[in-house]
Design an enzyme around this catalytic site. Structure first.
Site, PDB file in Angstrom:
ATOM      1  N   LYS A 111       0.689  -1.217   0.148  1.00 56.85           N
ATOM      2  CA  LYS A 111      -0.084   0.066   0.090  1.00 56.85           C
ATOM      3  C   LYS A 111       0.872   1.288   0.109  1.00 56.85           C
ATOM      4  O   LYS A 111       0.417   2.480  -0.432  1.00 56.85           O
ATOM      5  CB  LYS A 111      -1.039  -0.100   1.326  1.00 56.85           C
TER       6      LYS A 111
HETATM    7  C1  LIG Z   1      -4.111  -4.602   1.277  1.00 47.60           C
HETATM    8  C2  LIG Z   1      -3.245  -6.009   1.169  1.00 47.60           C
HETATM    9  C3  LIG Z   1      -3.692  -6.858   0.161  1.00 47.60           C
HETATM   10  C4  LIG Z   1      -4.948  -6.890  -0.523  1.00 47.60           C
HETATM   11  O1  LIG Z   1      -4.883  -5.904  -1.453  1.00 47.60           O
HETATM   12  P1  LIG Z   1      -6.219  -5.305  -2.092  1.00 47.60           P
HETATM   13  O2  LIG Z   1      -5.797  -4.253  -2.921  1.00 47.60           O
HETATM   14  O3  LIG Z   1      -7.296  -5.116  -0.965  1.00 47.60           O
HETATM   15  O4  LIG Z   1      -6.929  -6.579  -2.759  1.00 47.60           O
HETATM   16  C5  LIG Z   1      -2.744  -8.076   0.211  1.00 47.60           C
HETATM   17  N1  LIG Z   1      -1.500  -8.145   1.085  1.00 47.60           N
HETATM   18  C6  LIG Z   1      -1.444  -7.081   1.947  1.00 47.60           C
HETATM   19  C7  LIG Z   1      -0.021  -7.374   2.583  1.00 47.60           C
HETATM   20  C8  LIG Z   1      -2.116  -6.065   1.841  1.00 47.60           C
HETATM   21  O5  LIG Z   1      -1.854  -5.020   2.847  1.00 47.60           O
END
Ligand SMILES: *Cc1c(COP(=O)(O)O)cnc(C)c1O
Length: 473
Positions: A111
């Site tokens: 993110k």
């Molecule tokens: C947020 C997250 C996901 C999922 O991603 P999305 O965009 O919500 O599908 C997968 N792995 C980690 C470590 C995350 O922080």
């Protein structure tokens, strides 16, 4: 480039307004009016190029009349937050099998890729407009730190993050509370995550407070978050396939934001092969692709908590395309989901979805085994989210297919699960090694709306003359 709402009844906005708006006023999500494409020649010019260069070229068609040079400078600032020069480096696991490491940002999860851009961009846009905002968010541990790192030391933003006292992991707490910046305010609420979310909802529902504080959010449905993620699909596809050979991606998925960015890259004409949606036990996306029924279930706690979701908010963006961009049809289905707990699409629509996405749901035992296998077979330590992806890729990859699995978190972020599966506890990267020895900054408040509201107003110390709302709330 203008943006329309997936529910068809919100104003058409330009890039900057979409950035500031987040959610559309009709409750929908903003998407580009049409998908821009990159020609074969434009793609060839980007093969094996620096991440920043690919980012400039891929994002340019989306930013409309936002100054491209100014946006390029913001891309440079965002990239500088990463411990790896290439931001999203690739590591080969075997013939045709690759891992894309998306965890070199300040909070060790993918993110950061989007939020490290959104923070400076938000700040830059607000500053140019002579505006300031207050961002308030609630976190169960994971996204709070990424938002804090994105907004720290930004002059136009005050950020308050609520977390449930004693109910986030130690590393999650430390990643938030050790940030030493005057505009960052951690609030530990004496209550649960649900209490924090309820407080947040009430704060946003309080018109007067919203105006006085100029409340805003950097939530997961902001279009610019998706856009920032399109870049690494383009970069990897062009590094491994050139424009001529398709490259497939396997994506650990929860809110569908990450894999949707892969879909956008494909719409742009980039050489994207198959998109694999890997879920944990919370498999609403997998069930939809199997049956065409999108049905809410219970949320199960797993080793990969960032994918423990019930509703995949970004999925609405795909629905909009699947339903020929008919906003009323999307609004109808989302309405059914709220009133009836789910909806079902026609066989024609499900066939379209399957032409774009393949899926696999991974059990807890398989996740642990995939972590152990990654160590045995490749000598690498992966986090449980990445393990879900590797397991799905192992099950679904076809002979000769080039498959990139997205490594969405650093193993040290989920050290307990990794240690349980592999017998070894992953260490934090050097720049975070002293985390536990840093001073913490956090206020503990009762689960009480008046207390939280007063606390925020006292800290922003802002006269309420800034109260005029602009067209972009
Ligand atoms: C947020 C997250 C996901 C999922 O991603 P999305 O965009 O919500 O599908 C997968 N792995 C980690 C470590 C995350 O922080």
């Amino acid at each position: 480039m203008n943006y329309v709402s997936t529910r068809g009844h919100a104003p058409v906005l330009d890039f900057e307004a979409v950035l500031l708006a987040g959610l559309a006023s009709d409750g929908g999500l903003y998407v580009p009016e049409a998908w821009p494409t990159l020609s074969g020649d434009e793609q060839r010019a980007l093969v094996a190029r620096d991440y920043r260069e690919v980012a400039r070229a891929v994002t340019r068609p989306f930013i409309g009349d936002f100054d491209a040079e100014r946006f390029g400078r913001l891309i440079d600032i965002a990239s500088a937050g990463f411990a790896h020069d290439q931001v999203a480096p690739l590591r080969q696991l075997g013939p045709g099998a690759w891992l894309m490491e998306l965890f070199h940002g300040p909070t060790l999860a993918f993110k950061d890729v989007a939020l490290q851009l959104i923070g400076p961009l938000f700040d830059d846009v607000l500053e140019a407009r002579g505006e300031r905002v207050t961002i308030v968010g609630a976190t169960s541990g994971d996204t709070g730190s990424a938002a804090i790192e994105a907004c720290r030391d930004r002059g136009a933003v005050e950020i308050f993050i609520l977390h449930p006292e004693g109910r986030v992991s130690e590393i999650q707490r430390l990643q938030m509370t050790t940030v030493d910046a005057a505009n960052v305010h951690n609030i530990a609420v004496r209550g649960t995550f649900d209490d924090c979310q309820a407080l947040l909802k009430e704060l946003f529902a309080d018109e007067d407070f919203r105006r006085r504080a100029r409340l805003s959010a950097v939530n997961s449905i902001n279009w610019v978050r998706v856009l920032a993620q399109v870049v690494y699909y383009a970069q990897a596809a062009l590094a491994l396939g050139g424009p001529d050979r398709p490259v497939s991606f396997c994506v650990p998925s929860g809110n569908f934001g990450n894999v949707f960015a892969g879909y956008v890259a494909k719409r742009m004409g980039l050489p994207i092969g198959r998109l694999l949606v890997a879920t944990n036990r919370n498999d609403i996306l997998h069930r939809f692709l199997q049956t065409g029924a999108y049905e809410l279930g219970e949320v199960h706690a797993t080793q990969s908590p960032s994918m423990d979701i019930q509703v995949s908010s970004n999925f609405e963006r795909l629905l909009f395309d699947l339903l020929d961009r008919d906003g009323d049809a999307v609004a109808g289905l989302i309405g059914d989901m709220k009133t009836k707990g789910g909806f079902k699409v026609s066989p024609a629509v499900i066939a379209r979805a399957r032409a774009e996405f393949t899926s696999h749901a991974v059990s807890e035992a398989e996740t642990a085994e995939a972590m152990a296998r990654a160590r045995r077979a490749h000598g690498i330590t992966v986090d449980p989210h990445t393990a879900v992806g590797l397991e799905a890729a192992a099950k679904l990859a076809e002979p000769g297919e080039v498959m990139v699995t997205l490594a969405t978190a650093h193993p040290a972020k989920f050290a307990d699960a990794v240690e349980a599966a592999t017998g070894e506890r992953p260490a934090l990267p050097p720049r975070l090694a002293d985390l536990a020895r840093r001073a913490e900054h956090c206020d503990v408040l009762d689960n009480d709306l008046d207390a939280v509201r007063a606390h925020i107003l006292a800290r922003i110390g802002r006269p309420n003359t800034l109260a005029e709302e602009t067209s972009a709330p």
